[in-house]
Design an enzyme around this catalytic site. Structure first.
Site, PDB file in Angstrom:
ATOM      1  CB  CYS A  35      -0.957  -0.039   1.187  1.00 55.74           C
ATOM      2  SG  CYS A  35      -0.221  -0.556   2.746  1.00 55.74           S
ATOM      3  NE  ARG A  42      -4.257   1.619   2.199  1.00 56.55           N
ATOM      4  CZ  ARG A  42      -4.241   2.722   1.461  1.00 56.55           C
ATOM      5  NH1 ARG A  42      -5.229   2.961   0.622  1.00 56.55           N
ATOM      6  NH2 ARG A  42      -3.239   3.579   1.547  1.00 56.55           N
ATOM      7  CB  SER A  43       0.290  -4.506   2.958  1.00 59.69           C
ATOM      8  OG  SER A  43       0.426  -3.543   1.938  1.00 59.69           O
ATOM      9  CD  GLN A  68      -0.504   2.008   9.111  1.00 64.36           C
ATOM     10  OE1 GLN A  68      -0.931   2.114   7.977  1.00 64.36           O
ATOM     11  NE2 GLN A  68       0.266   2.919   9.665  1.00 64.36           N
TER      12      GLN A  68
END
Length: 492
Positions: free
Chosen positions: A229, A235-236, A275
């Site tokens: 990302c 997101r990864s 995150q």
């Protein structure tokens, strides 16, 4: 004889999901996981070397030394990327940051050397008026659909693309210029996943995952897919966590997975995966929804069909709010390096693209010097107004930008604004956000006023004393004022 009605089975993951949601405890769980990672003693020494520091997009997101990808060819062996290997699920992923203009060649060299079949891109090039990733592949309509990377001797050509509502699938040709050898690389670009946020529901995400799986990009026997990302952790990490957990459920049964344990195992390979509390909650929901598609694990859903989605039902998500216009609540910034990004709605800021300058430091802050482990976004939301000065001290004091959301240092509060809570209307949401912006602006002005008064008082103090008569007293008073200013700065 009456037909017996059998209640649908509820997995441990779903039970845990409901329990955490009912207690509004996603932020608490997320903080607990971050605290556990504080015990890791993994080093990031390579990222801190002078010749490598400018190759990091964010100064607080660094690759662990023990799992970092090492380049074998080219100008250097360093790239901000880690191999995340989940042996129980027979999965390997390479998680990396979105390439910089100075590292795009390194990125493709890694794809080539690791024999990766696919690149999974989970961010847009530009988000919130900030460059989050260099345009590292040739676009359709360019002069010859080709990009050259002479520093690593590679060429990339755009062969074809297929567009879906939420993602684009491209076929690229990667060629070693020296040997003439070529390979086709699949490029899966998810285009509706907001930075620091989550998709509106798991349905489109699971369609994306299914397409990636059916392409063979995640299979054994080939190189690991490259997943990125912007920072390569939020997101990864969400993508890899959901995929791994679904593989484990498919192979070992519905109640074989402890999502938290899987995430902690992944975090031993790359820091900060997942995150935000919202991303953790979404991961659970996608795992629950994906598990219902077993044993094939294929999401056979017509794009025009209205799906009664588990995540939407549980959280009563208002799907009428446009994702790009009002994304889900944002988390704390990636340390100080994303302060400008969080402020972009109220004040223009320079591009987040890190440009290497041989005559000076790059325009992005360089990596911190953590003793061992550095958790991105680890600071809990402060409650005092002095925290504003610390979070925006990198901004020009004459052009102070104001964060776009709730609490005093520009971080959104997950307890005050949960992704699972209902929004009455877009207008009311915008009104609340504007009110909070105004309050933050007032706090910033007050901090600047106090700072100016302090500076004027210091000047006045110096003018009242002469070195010959009371030089010692002036030194003591001046030292006291400086100590007080230093204390206030550190408090901020």
């Amino acid at each position: 004889m009456a037909t017996e009605t059998r209640e649908p089975s509820v997995s441990n993951v779903e039970t845990e999901y409901h329990e955490i949601t009912s207690k509004d405890a996603w932020a608490v769980l997320y903080q607990h996981l971050r605290n556990e990672c504080g015990n890791y003693d993994y080093t990031c020494n390579e990222s801190k070397k002078p010749q490598n520091r400018h190759l990091n997009r964010y100064r607080d997101v660094a690759p662990y030394d023990h799992t970092r990808i090492t380049l074998r060819k080219g100008p250097c062996d360093y790239i901000n990327a880690n191999l995340v290997q989940m042996e129980r699920a027979h999965r390997k992923y390479i998680l990396t940051q979105g390439p910089l203009s100075s590292t795009a060649g390194h990125f493709w060299l890694m794809v080539w050397e690791q024999n990766s079949k696919a690149v999974l891109m989970l961010n847009k090039v530009i988000e919130k008026n900030q460059v989050k990733c260099h345009q590292y592949w040739p676009l359709e309509g360019s002069s010859d659909h080709t990009m050259m990377f002479p520093d690593v001797g590679l060429k990339v050509e755009n062969i074809s693309k297929t567009e879906s509502p939420h993602y684009t699938r491209r076929t690229l040709r990667l060629t070693d210029v020296e040997s003439g050898e070529s390979r086709e690389i699949l490029h899966f670009h998810y285009t509706t996943w907001p930075d620091f946020g989550v998709p509106q529901s798991p349905t489109a995400f699971l369609q994306f995952l299914t397409d990636v799986r059916q392409s063979g990009a995640l299979n054994q026997g080939i190189g690991p897919p490259v997943v990125h990302c912007s920072a390569g952790i939020g997101r990864s990490g969400t993508f890899c966590l959901v995929d791994t957990c679904l593989v484990l459920i498919e192979e070992n049964g519905l109640n074989s997975v402890n999502v938290r344990d899987v995430l902690m195992e992944m975090r031993q390979s790359r820091m900060g995966l997942i995150q935000t509390p919202d991303q953790l909650q979404f991961s659970y929901a996608a795992i629950i929804e994906g598990a219902k598609q077993l044993p094939s694990n294929n999401v056979n859903v017509d794009n025009n069909e209205i799906v009664n989605n588990h995540y939407d039902v549980v959280n009563n998500v208002n799907s009428s709010v446009e994702e790009e216009e009002e994304p889900p609540p944002l988390p704390p910034p990636r340390g100080e390096s994303l302060t400008r990004s969080m402020m972009s709605d109220l004040s223009p800021s320079p591009s987040s693209e890190n440009v290497e300058d041989a005559n000076g430091p790059p325009d992005k802050p360089l990596p911190r010097e953590p003793p061992n482990y550095t958790e991105p976004c680890t600071s809990p939301p402060p409650t005092n107004s002095t925290s504003i000065a610390n979070n925006i001290h990198e901004e020009n004091s004459d052009n102070v930008a104001v964060p776009e959301e709730t609490n005093s240092d520009g971080e959104r509060s997950y307890q005050a604004t949960s992704y699972s809570s209902n929004t009455n209307s877009k207008n009311e949401l915008r009104k609340r956000i504007q009110e909070k912006k105004d309050r933050l602006a007032a706090q910033v002005r007050e901090m600047k006023r106090r700072q100016k008064e302090t500076e004027e008082w210091q000047k006045l103090k110096r003018s009242l004393f002469t070195p010959l008569t009371i030089g010692i007293g002036a030194a003591v008073v001046g030292g006291g004022v400086l100590a007080l200013c230093g204390y206030l700065y550190l408090r901020g």
